[in-house]
Write an enzyme that holds these catalytic residues in place. Structure first.
Site, PDB file in Angstrom:
ATOM      1  CG  ASP A 146      -1.886  -1.067   1.319  1.00 18.13           C
ATOM      2  OD1 ASP A 146      -2.190  -1.634   0.252  1.00 18.13           O
ATOM      3  OD2 ASP A 146      -2.370  -1.365   2.429  1.00 18.13           O
TER       4      ASP A 146
HETATM    5  N1  URA Z   1      -1.335  -5.791   4.039  1.00 11.70           N
HETATM    6  C1  URA Z   1      -1.757  -4.516   4.067  1.00 11.70           C
HETATM    7  O1  URA Z   1      -2.747  -4.203   4.712  1.00 11.70           O
HETATM    8  N2  URA Z   1      -1.062  -3.608   3.378  1.00 11.70           N
HETATM    9  C2  URA Z   1       0.051  -3.895   2.658  1.00 11.70           C
HETATM   10  O2  URA Z   1       0.654  -3.010   2.061  1.00 11.70           O
HETATM   11  C3  URA Z   1       0.471  -5.231   2.643  1.00 11.70           C
HETATM   12  C4  URA Z   1      -0.232  -6.172   3.334  1.00 11.70           C
END
Ligand code: URA
Length: 261
Positions: free
Chosen positions: A102
């Site tokens: 993310d």
């Molecule tokens: N889980 C999440 O919530 N975000 C990420 O970036 C990776 C795994």
């Protein structure tokens, strides 16, 4: 070696793309246009051209990158900065990120031009473990930990998450830990919430559902304020890499990952 493989492993483009380039007549072998992707070439003696430029064989490449928060995992974006902005001085044609983090997540992200390697690491049936370090607002009691470990519903669908591992590192109240907690996402905490419970730890999952770690922790009442991926399979993030830095994987690290899959 096949012509399409040669081009993909020379950072011209992904295997599917280079097949199109070949079929469209953009590639020459020893001066002649070749439109058959499967044609065998000799990478040390044949001269391969793409759009009139001689292509030098680079082979498979694997990068480890320490992603900072604030960048999206994509090649291009109209609005946001992307992880590719850090690779300005290398040819990234045909090199892609393995999975996604993310925008606000930090840590280990791999890049390669090896489609099979990417597929093996990301293929859900392979259950490659990924470990994330988190700070969250909330607390995790024994029942919460059991739910995270055994599987939990995180969306509208009726699919439980696969068994996970949770290791709580620190728990207490915000005012006790606020100096250790990365400041990101904490701007909405005001002084009357200083006694609010907080928790940090490691969550290891073997799937890659969207925002999975945040959603799993949310399902047990925890709001993630910091997230960093620290390992994929047997490969650990090299903590000597500053945020935004990258380096090639060593042969030993590649082997370690391949052993995972
Ligand atoms: N889980 C999440 O919530 N975000 C990420 O970036 C990776 C795994």
């Amino acid at each position: 070696m096949r012509l399409d493989k040669f081009l993909a492993e020379s950072s011209v483009g992904r295997r599917k793309k280079v097949r199109t380039y070949i079929k469209e007549g953009m590639v020459k072998v020893n001066g002649d246009v070749v439109t058959e992707p499967a044609v065998e070439i000799n990478e040390s003696s044949d001269v391969i051209e793409y759009l009139g430029k001689v292509v030098t064989y680079t082979g498979k490449v694997y990068y480890m990158f320490n992603k900072p928060a604030g960048y999206i995992t994509a090649r291009k974006d109209k609005v946001h900065k992307t992880v590719f902005d850090f690779f300005n001085d290398v040819n990234m044609n045909g090199i892609f990120h393995v999975g996604r983090l993310d925008k606000d997540t930090e840590g280990l992200l791999l890049f390669t031009n090896d489609g099979e390697f990417e597929h093996q690491l990301m293929y859900p049936q392979k259950h490659v473990e990924k470990t994330y370090f988190f700070w969250a607002l909330g607390s995790l009691d024994e029942e919460d930990r059991k739910q995270l470990e055994q599987g939990i519903y995180i969306g509208k669908g009726k699919i439980l998450t696969k068994p996970a591992k949770i290791e709580v590192q620190k728990c207490g109240i915000y005012k006790e830990f606020k100096h250790e907690m990365p400041a990101r996402n904490l701007h909405n905490i005001d002084s009357d919430q200083y006694n609010q419970p907080v928790v940090s730890g490691y969550l290891t999952i073997s799937e890659g559902r969207k925002h999975q770690v945040k959603r799993m922790l949310k399902a047990v009442g925890c709001y993630v304020v910091y997230l960093k991926r620290v390992s994929i399979g047997g490969l650990l993030l090299d903590e000597s890499l500053e945020k935004g830095q990258y380096r090639f994987l060593t042969e030993v690290e590649i082997q370690k990952l391949l052993l995972t899959i």
